[in-house]
Design a protein around this motif. Structure first.
Motif, PDB file in Angstrom:
ATOM      1  N   VAL A   1       0.816  -1.219   0.000  1.00 40.00           N
ATOM      2  CA  VAL A   1       0.000   0.000   0.000  1.00 40.00           C
ATOM      3  C   VAL A   1       0.849   1.269   0.000  1.00 40.00           C
ATOM      4  O   VAL A   1       0.702   2.108  -0.900  1.00 40.00           O
ATOM      5  N   PRO A   2       1.753   1.478   0.961  1.00 43.14           N
ATOM      6  CA  PRO A   2       2.531   2.728   0.912  1.00 43.14           C
ATOM      7  C   PRO A   2       3.440   2.833  -0.302  1.00 43.14           C
ATOM      8  O   PRO A   2       3.681   3.946  -0.791  1.00 43.14           O
ATOM      9  N   VAL A   3       3.933   1.697  -0.803  1.00 40.74           N
ATOM     10  CA  VAL A   3       4.802   1.775  -1.979  1.00 40.74           C
ATOM     11  C   VAL A   3       4.002   2.209  -3.203  1.00 40.74           C
ATOM     12  O   VAL A   3       4.393   3.124  -3.934  1.00 40.74           O
ATOM     13  N   ALA A   4       2.855   1.580  -3.433  1.00 39.41           N
ATOM     14  CA  ALA A   4       2.031   1.940  -4.590  1.00 39.41           C
ATOM     15  C   ALA A   4       1.537   3.380  -4.492  1.00 39.41           C
ATOM     16  O   ALA A   4       1.566   4.132  -5.479  1.00 39.41           O
ATOM     17  N   LEU A   5       1.097   3.783  -3.299  1.00 34.80           N
ATOM     18  CA  LEU A   5       0.606   5.152  -3.140  1.00 34.80           C
ATOM     19  C   LEU A   5       1.744   6.164  -3.254  1.00 34.80           C
ATOM     20  O   LEU A   5       1.580   7.223  -3.866  1.00 34.80           O
ATOM     21  N   GLY A   6       2.890   5.845  -2.665  1.00 37.04           N
ATOM     22  CA  GLY A   6       4.020   6.755  -2.744  1.00 37.04           C
ATOM     23  C   GLY A   6       4.506   6.960  -4.167  1.00 37.04           C
ATOM     24  O   GLY A   6       4.967   8.052  -4.526  1.00 37.04           O
ATOM     25  N   ARG A   7       4.374   5.930  -4.982  1.00 37.97           N
ATOM     26  CA  ARG A   7       4.813   6.033  -6.379  1.00 37.97           C
ATOM     27  C   ARG A   7       3.697   6.512  -7.306  1.00 37.97           C
ATOM     28  O   ARG A   7       3.840   6.527  -8.511  1.00 37.97           O
ATOM     29  N   ARG A   8       2.577   6.901  -6.734  1.00 35.79           N
ATOM     30  CA  ARG A   8       1.424   7.422  -7.472  1.00 35.79           C
ATOM     31  C   ARG A   8       0.969   6.445  -8.559  1.00 35.79           C
ATOM     32  O   ARG A   8       0.661   6.834  -9.689  1.00 35.79           O
ATOM     33  N   ALA A   9       0.906   5.172  -8.192  1.00 38.27           N
ATOM     34  CA  ALA A   9       0.521   4.146  -9.159  1.00 38.27           C
ATOM     35  C   ALA A   9      -0.947   4.304  -9.557  1.00 38.27           C
ATOM     36  O   ALA A   9      -1.804   4.586  -8.714  1.00 38.27           O
ATOM     37  N   ASP A  10      -1.216   4.124 -10.845  1.00 41.35           N
ATOM     38  CA  ASP A  10      -2.599   4.124 -11.318  1.00 41.35           C
ATOM     39  C   ASP A  10      -3.031   2.738 -11.784  1.00 41.35           C
ATOM     40  O   ASP A  10      -4.147   2.568 -12.281  1.00 41.35           O
ATOM     41  N   THR A  11      -2.142   1.773 -11.625  1.00 46.62           N
ATOM     42  CA  THR A  11      -2.386   0.411 -12.089  1.00 46.62           C
ATOM     43  C   THR A  11      -1.675  -0.560 -11.148  1.00 46.62           C
ATOM     44  O   THR A  11      -0.600  -0.234 -10.626  1.00 46.62           O
ATOM     45  N   LEU A  12      -2.265  -1.734 -10.956  1.00 46.68           N
ATOM     46  CA  LEU A  12      -1.683  -2.735 -10.068  1.00 46.68           C
ATOM     47  C   LEU A  12      -1.704  -4.102 -10.735  1.00 46.68           C
ATOM     48  O   LEU A  12      -2.742  -4.541 -11.234  1.00 46.68           O
ATOM     49  N   VAL A  13      -0.554  -4.766 -10.741  1.00 47.00           N
ATOM     50  CA  VAL A  13      -0.468  -6.162 -11.174  1.00 47.00           C
ATOM     51  C   VAL A  13       0.159  -6.949 -10.036  1.00 47.00           C
ATOM     52  O   VAL A  13       1.210  -6.565  -9.517  1.00 47.00           O
ATOM     53  N   THR A  14      -0.492  -8.036  -9.637  1.00 44.69           N
ATOM     54  CA  THR A  14       0.043  -8.852  -8.556  1.00 44.69           C
ATOM     55  C   THR A  14       0.349 -10.261  -9.051  1.00 44.69           C
ATOM     56  O   THR A  14      -0.339 -10.788  -9.919  1.00 44.69           O
ATOM     57  N   VAL A  15       1.395 -10.843  -8.490  1.00 43.60           N
ATOM     58  CA  VAL A  15       1.622 -12.284  -8.576  1.00 43.60           C
ATOM     59  C   VAL A  15       1.388 -12.780  -7.159  1.00 43.60           C
ATOM     60  O   VAL A  15       2.171 -12.484  -6.247  1.00 43.60           O
ATOM     61  N   ASP A  16       0.301 -13.493  -6.957  1.00 45.26           N
ATOM     62  CA  ASP A  16      -0.129 -13.828  -5.600  1.00 45.26           C
ATOM     63  C   ASP A  16      -1.098 -14.991  -5.658  1.00 45.26           C
ATOM     64  O   ASP A  16      -1.887 -15.102  -6.603  1.00 45.26           O
ATOM     65  N   ALA A  17      -1.043 -15.841  -4.640  1.00 44.66           N
ATOM     66  CA  ALA A  17      -2.027 -16.910  -4.531  1.00 44.66           C
ATOM     67  C   ALA A  17      -3.342 -16.405  -3.961  1.00 44.66           C
ATOM     68  O   ALA A  17      -4.359 -17.093  -4.025  1.00 44.66           O
ATOM     69  N   HIS A  18      -3.347 -15.177  -3.409  1.00 37.51           N
ATOM     70  CA  HIS A  18      -4.491 -14.661  -2.661  1.00 37.51           C
ATOM     71  C   HIS A  18      -5.004 -13.350  -3.250  1.00 37.51           C
ATOM     72  O   HIS A  18      -4.228 -12.557  -3.778  1.00 37.51           O
ATOM     73  N   HIS A  19      -6.324 -13.127  -3.090  1.00 37.58           N
ATOM     74  CA  HIS A  19      -6.929 -11.902  -3.609  1.00 37.58           C
ATOM     75  C   HIS A  19      -6.549 -10.669  -2.794  1.00 37.58           C
ATOM     76  O   HIS A  19      -6.588  -9.545  -3.315  1.00 37.58           O
ATOM     77  N   ASP A  20      -6.267 -10.830  -1.511  1.00 39.83           N
ATOM     78  CA  ASP A  20      -5.908  -9.704  -0.632  1.00 39.83           C
ATOM     79  C   ASP A  20      -6.975  -8.615  -0.641  1.00 39.83           C
ATOM     80  O   ASP A  20      -6.682  -7.417  -0.705  1.00 39.83           O
ATOM     81  N   LEU A  21      -8.224  -9.055  -0.533  1.00 38.72           N
ATOM     82  CA  LEU A  21      -9.363  -8.140  -0.532  1.00 38.72           C
ATOM     83  C   LEU A  21     -10.106  -8.161   0.804  1.00 38.72           C
ATOM     84  O   LEU A  21     -11.267  -7.758   0.881  1.00 38.72           O
ATOM     85  N   ARG A  22      -9.437  -8.597   1.854  1.00 34.19           N
ATOM     86  CA  ARG A  22     -10.078  -8.670   3.163  1.00 34.19           C
ATOM     87  C   ARG A  22     -10.444  -7.281   3.675  1.00 34.19           C
ATOM     88  O   ARG A  22      -9.869  -6.274   3.269  1.00 34.19           O
ATOM     89  N   ASP A  23     -11.401  -7.253   4.613  1.00 34.04           N
ATOM     90  CA  ASP A  23     -11.741  -6.013   5.303  1.00 34.04           C
ATOM     91  C   ASP A  23     -10.645  -5.692   6.320  1.00 34.04           C
ATOM     92  O   ASP A  23      -9.826  -6.540   6.667  1.00 34.04           O
ATOM     93  N   GLY A  24     -10.643  -4.457   6.804  1.00 35.46           N
ATOM     94  CA  GLY A  24      -9.666  -4.063   7.805  1.00 35.46           C
ATOM     95  C   GLY A  24      -8.330  -3.699   7.196  1.00 35.46           C
ATOM     96  O   GLY A  24      -8.189  -3.558   5.979  1.00 35.46           O
ATOM     97  N   VAL A  25      -7.350  -3.566   8.072  1.00 32.89           N
ATOM     98  CA  VAL A  25      -5.991  -3.217   7.653  1.00 32.89           C
ATOM     99  C   VAL A  25      -5.064  -4.343   8.094  1.00 32.89           C
ATOM    100  O   VAL A  25      -4.860  -4.566   9.289  1.00 32.89           O
ATOM    101  N   SER A  26      -4.531  -5.058   7.118  1.00 38.94           N
ATOM    102  CA  SER A  26      -3.631  -6.175   7.402  1.00 38.94           C
ATOM    103  C   SER A  26      -2.888  -6.514   6.129  1.00 38.94           C
ATOM    104  O   SER A  26      -3.083  -5.877   5.091  1.00 38.94           O
ATOM    105  N   ASN A  27      -2.043  -7.553   6.207  1.00 38.71           N
ATOM    106  CA  ASN A  27      -1.373  -8.003   4.992  1.00 38.71           C
ATOM    107  C   ASN A  27      -2.332  -8.734   4.066  1.00 38.71           C
ATOM    108  O   ASN A  27      -1.956  -9.108   2.949  1.00 38.71           O
TER     109      ASN A  27
END
Length: 277
Positions: free
Chosen positions: A102-128
């Motif tokens: 999150v801070p890396v993408a926001l700090g770099r003013r990203a307008d697009t995200l590509v992930t390589v991940d086994a997980h959606h990472d769409l949980r509620d709250g603030v966590s990994n």
């Protein structure tokens, strides 16, 4: 054990602190406090720097090391500001857990995200487990997100539906048994567009045999070489402004340090990719 010193074999990782603009800047983002699986992921950046010296990289690029952010979990907003202050064409961030995204993408003013991940990472709250949801809420549209390597058995239907409703392009691990990961990365970067792309390389997408330091890695994940190729493809793309390598807890690694060494190699692959731009 001291490493052998050979003047004809310069070691990687001995990069100076930034002074002015750099082609590539390495930065540690040791997030760990909000991890769903408690551990010591904050130890990983230092371990990766040590592992980098086991390899050699000779390049004409200006490469710098900005050190580690101080307790980025305490204030993600301040962490994003520190990332934004880095003057580089490409920032490579070493976590830490996936909260670092999150801070890396926001700090770099990203307008697009590509992930390589086994997980959606769409949980509620603030966590990994929530960086993709947080970046959606921060303004990156789902149509400019792609997730490569999703394992349906490691996600719930609720988050699968959430990803579909957001318009996120999802490619499952099974689908990527027929398409090389590096090719899928290049296709995803072309498909989602965007002028400032952040790439999240979540190392727990790799097979558990090569990533034992990732608490959530699974049997049947990507090989080490596949992840390295994906890192190089990301580094080569002209719109990629930042890459993170996350979800590694160095304290859990095998005695041979295989996970941490893989992260170090992915850093070098990304730099090699950048050389081809």
């Amino acid at each position: 054990m001291a490493l052998y010193d050979d003047p004809l074999w310069p070691r990687a990782g001995r990069w100076p602190a930034p002074t002015g603009h750099a082609d590539v800047v390495l930065v540690g983002v040791p997030t760990w406090r909000t991890s769903i699986t408690p551990g010591s992921a904050h130890l990983t950046p230092a371990a990766v720097r040590e592992a980098l010296q086991r390899y050699s990289l000779e390049t004409d690029l200006v490469v710098a090391d900005a050190g580690d952010l101080v307790d980025p979990d305490a204030s993600p907003a301040q962490a994003a500001e520190a990332i934004a202050a880095l003057d580089a064409s490409l920032v490579i961030a070493v976590g830490g857990d996936n909260a670092a995204t999150v801070p890396v993408a926001l700090g770099r003013r990203a307008d697009t995200l590509v992930t390589v991940d086994a997980h959606h990472d769409l949980r509620d709250g603030v966590s990994n487990g929530s960086p993709v949801r947080q970046l959606l809420e921060a303004g990156i549209p789902g149509e400019r997100m792609a997730q490569l390597g999703i394992e349906p058995l490691a996600n719930s239907d609720a988050y699968r539906v959430r990803a579909a409703e957001a318009g996120i392009a999802v490619v499952t691990r099974d689908e990527l048994t027929r398409v090389p990961l590096a090719d899928a990365m290049s296709r995803a970067l072309h498909r989602v567009g965007g002028s400032r792309v952040h790439v999240d390389l979540d190392v727990d997408a790799c097979d558990r045999s090569v990533a034992p330091a990732c608490p959530a890695s699974l049997p049947g994940g990507f090989s080490a070489l596949e992840l390295r190729h994906a890192a190089r493809a990301a580094g080569a793309h002209p719109s990629v402004v930042s890459i993170d390598l996350t979800e590694v807890d160095a304290s859990l690694d095998a005695p041979d340090g295989r996970t941490v060494r893989l992260v170090a190699l992915c850093v070098l692959e990304a730099i090699r990719g950048f050389e081809t731009r």
